[in-house]
Design a protein around this motif. Structure first.
Motif, PDB file in Angstrom:
ATOM      1  N   GLN A  26      42.826   2.859  27.814  1.00 15.72           N
ATOM      2  CA  GLN A  26      42.680   4.236  28.404  1.00 15.72           C
ATOM      3  C   GLN A  26      41.100   4.433  28.988  1.00 15.72           C
ATOM      4  N   SER A  73      45.900   4.840  21.675  1.00 12.51           N
ATOM      5  CA  SER A  73      44.753   4.471  22.526  1.00 12.51           C
ATOM      6  C   SER A  73      43.752   3.717  21.788  1.00 12.51           C
ATOM      7  N   TRP A  74      42.955   2.746  22.414  1.00 16.17           N
ATOM      8  CA  TRP A  74      41.880   2.198  21.615  1.00 16.17           C
ATOM      9  C   TRP A  74      40.987   3.255  21.202  1.00 16.17           C
ATOM     10  N   LYS A  75      40.799   4.587  21.599  1.00 15.64           N
ATOM     11  CA  LYS A  75      39.906   5.637  21.245  1.00 15.64           C
ATOM     12  C   LYS A  75      40.471   6.115  19.896  1.00 15.64           C
ATOM     13  N   SER A 116      48.036  15.227  25.872  1.00 14.95           N
ATOM     14  CA  SER A 116      47.985  14.246  26.826  1.00 14.95           C
ATOM     15  C   SER A 116      49.323  14.133  27.596  1.00 14.95           C
ATOM     16  N   ARG A 129      46.192   0.760  22.838  1.00 10.75           N
ATOM     17  CA  ARG A 129      46.373   0.658  24.594  1.00 10.75           C
ATOM     18  C   ARG A 129      45.215   1.010  25.314  1.00 10.75           C
ATOM     19  N   GLU A 175      51.466  11.225  18.762  1.00 13.59           N
ATOM     20  CA  GLU A 175      52.041  10.014  19.526  1.00 13.59           C
ATOM     21  C   GLU A 175      53.043   9.559  18.423  1.00 13.59           C
TER      22      GLU A 175
END
Lengths: 444, 254
Positions: free
Chosen positions: A36, A304-306, A258, A34, A400
């Protein structure tokens, strides 16, 4: 150009091309996550990177492993200056072109040799910690098979490379002593001079010595290029990703979870009928497949890509798992396994996309690899994020995935359903009504 | 709070009691001890009473973001309605949620943990403590994850405890390396997953090895977990688990 130079150019060019292709593949995979935006507090980010990645500040929380690791890390960075010379020599047929630096060259070669011995020793100690001392964190269930082999391959390769480097220098030194052509007396060899005299290398025939020098020279550089291309398939990729991964660290308080702005829109319209519900989410298209907007993470696309970069940055040291209260008390959860499973699933998806040109649902997901028992064992205490030397955040993935379980599948532990009902009906996690909130004042 | 609003007065601080502090018999004693401190220091404080509702922390950690945001948005409406600027709470979980997670939903306040608040009162000389019963006693502090590792507050509770003239001992795993009591992440409200032992026993065993007279806690959930752990090892006669606020209230004879 001699045949040797052409061969060298070919080897170098293909190694770089292959590495570039693998890097593009990894970047593509990370971007399956995702979007971010992380670009706030830049000064703090650079400072964190300087301290944690460059300065290894979290490694020394465990002094033995930390200092050994710094030795290998410093050796790796500094000895690789030598690679620059090797490439110039290889391309242009020069020999020890760096000698133009004069006394500085002596200093450089001398320090490379001392560092090389340091790296060698550290790698031997690291192998001993794994194979002889059998430190528990290296022998958890997720380390069976490939992960343990990967670790050994890395350590043995480093030993071989350093061995080749020192042998090459020893042969060069002997050739210099014997006054051989093309081996002018340059550089200082605090370690390999000793090696050469111990092995009586000057007693060997010139052609033999030259072969030893050439073979170890080629072995060293081809070994380094091969190792470079091994990285993207290995936990050792952390040497590349540690830096960006720390730059993109979570800077908020560790226990801050988050927000989900999409839900805010829905809840606001639920609480106040005059607020319009948010527009339906636009599905994201990833590698040719539409990914519906989901609450929480079912698969790698929903993280998230992170988190995906976190997964590729993990070098499986297991400091997280060895501090995790759930793991310490025999529960299934291992934060390291969460990271490894995420990476392995991402690799699986990436390979399928490479094979078919697009992504087709394969019926599997992150949840195929990570069980509910693991997810529900986490206390969100953040011992793992504190322990991680490169600021990886397993708790975010766990959160998540819990969100997906609860909000998309209505699957949770029975007692938690009771807690949800209480919070919803009584405004407290227990079955006490608001009317009893002030009971404590009666005898205060 | 409603009474303050009716008279147009503004309290110095809102005391967020929290669900444990309101309903749990053991935690109510912490609430009362903290109130005695506030009164002794002549702090003008208010509570929300029936208008207070769960911050949503356990719902969010258990994955129910809808429920969390419903709780949060309702609480923020109440807090903003009263124009609350400053909040103190004796629960690190409420503290973390109010301080870090409400701003994204429109609720920005100065939020203090009660150990920070008590520390300030002591520094300002608004309450005085002279060791009292705890002089020379062996006291050890268990860092709550949501106060320490979560929000970087390690010193306030220790500075407060130093006022007791006790022998303050650090645990093997303390500050950023502290071991969880086992209650966080909504574990308080469920059975532990299968394992070889419960987290609170792992921690309690370590704490008891330090042979303390008193285990100081700063979180109602840690308090419960450690109290159960001490009982498990049959040490409840010798070792007391007390909140930092209780120790100060007792030492100051409040």
């Amino acid at each position: 150009m001699s045949l040797g130079n052409i061969l060298f150019l070919a080897v170098l060019a293909s190694a770089i091309a292959l590495f570039a292709r693998n890097i593009r593949r990894v970047i593509r995979n990370i971007n399956l996550g995702r979007p971010q935006v992380i670009n706030d507090r830049k000064t703090e980010r650079w400072r964190t990177m300087a301290l944690v990645a460059l300065g290894q500040s979290k490694m020394v929380a465990r002094p033995v492993a930390g200092i050994m690791h710094i030795l290998i890390y410093a050796g790796f960075i500094i000895i690789n200056l030598e690679v620059l010379e090797i490439i110039i020599d290889g391309l242009f047929g020069t020999h020890r072109v760096g000698a133009v630096l004069g006394p500085l060259y002596d200093l450089l070669i001398g320090s490379f040799e001392i560092l090389a011995v340091g790296v060698l020793l550290a790698c031997v100690v690291f192998i001993a910690r794994r194979a002889v001392l059998q430190l528990p964190r290296f022998h958890k269930p997720e380390m069976k098979g490939w992960p343990s082999r990967d670790a050994m391959i890395i350590l043995v390769t480093e030993i071989l490379l350093m061995g080749a480097f020192l042998t090459m220098n020893a042969a060069d030194f002997a050739l210099q002593e014997l006054g051989a052509d093309h081996y002018p007396p340059v550089g200082s060899y605090p370690v390999s001079a000793g090696l050469a005299s111990t092995l009586n290398l000057t007693n060997l025939q010139l052609p033999t010595l030259i072969s030893v020098e050439r073979i170890t020279w080629w072995f060293h550089i081809v070994g380094i290029l091969a190792f470079l291309n091994y990285l993207p398939y290995s936990k050792h990729f952390h040497i590349v990703l540690a830096f960006p991964n720390v730059w993109y660290s979570k800077l908020e308080p560790r226990t801050q979870v988050s927000n989900m702005p999409r839900i805010t829109g829905e809840v606001r319209s639920m609480l106040d009928p005059s607020v319009a519900p948010p527009d339906p989410a636009v599905p994201r298209t990833v590698a040719g497949l539409e990914i519906p907007e989901r609450f929480g993470a079912k698969d790698v696309f929903d993280l998230s890509w992170k988190s995906l970069m976190d997964a590729y940055s993990c070098t499986e040291c297991g400091r997280c798992t060895s501090e995790c209260p759930a793991n310490l008390t025999g529960k299934l959860l291992s934060p390291r396994k969460i990271m490894m499973d995420t990476r392995d699933r991402l690799e699986e998806v990436g390979r399928a996309i490479d094979a078919k040109g697009m992504w087709e649902d394969d019926g599997n997901s992150l949840h195929t690899r990570i069980s509910e028992e693991e997810l529900w064992a986490c206390t969100t205490c953040n011992a793992c994020t504190q322990a991680c030397p490169v600021n990886i955040d397993p708790v975010n993935i766990i959160m998540e995935m819990r969100r997906y379980k609860v909000m998309e599948e209505s699957s949770t532990r029975p007692a938690l359903t009771g807690m949800f009902n209480n919070v919803e009906n009584n405004g407290a996690p227990w079955a006490f009504g608001a009317d009893r909130r002030l009971e404590w004042t009666q005898d205060a | 709070m409603a009474e303050f609003a009716a008279t147009g007065e503004v309290p110095d601080v809102l005391f967020w009691v929290g669900c444990a502090g309101s309903f749990d018999d053991r935690a109510r004693k912490i609430t009362k001890a903290f109130v005695r401190i506030l009164n002794a220091a002549k702090v003008k404080f208010a509570v929300l009473g029936q208008e207070e509702s769960c911050t949503g922390d356990p719902a969010r950690r258990a994955g129910n973001e809808f429920l969390f945001q419903m709780q949060a948005l309702n609480n923020i409406t109440v807090l903003n309605g009263y124009g609350v600027k400053r909040i103190v709470t004796a629960c690190p979980h409420c503290f973390n949620t109010l301080k870090n997670e409400y701003p994204a939903l429109g609720g920005s306040y100065e939020v203090l943990h009660h150990t920070q608040f008590i520390n300030a009162l002591l520094k300002e000389g608004r309450i005085k403590v002279q060791g009292g019963n705890f002089q020379g006693k062996r006291i050890t502090f268990h860092d709550p994850c949501y106060l320490g590792r979560g929000n970087g507050e390690y010193e306030a509770p220790r500075e407060v405890l130093l006022k007791l003239d006790a022998a303050l001992m650090e645990l093997k795993r303390s500050k950023q390396n502290s071991l969880c009591c086992g209650a966080g992440g909504a574990q308080m409200f469920k059975e532990p997953e299968p394992g070889t032992r419960d987290v609170n026993l792992e921690r309690s065993e370590e704490v008891l090895e330090a042979k303390p007279d008193v285990i100081a806690a700063g979180c109602p959930f840690c308090n419960t977990m450690l109290t159960d752990g001490v009982k498990h090892f049959n040490k409840e006669g010798e070792v007391k688990v007390k909140d930092v606020a209780e120790l100060i209230a007792e030492a100051a004879d409040l």
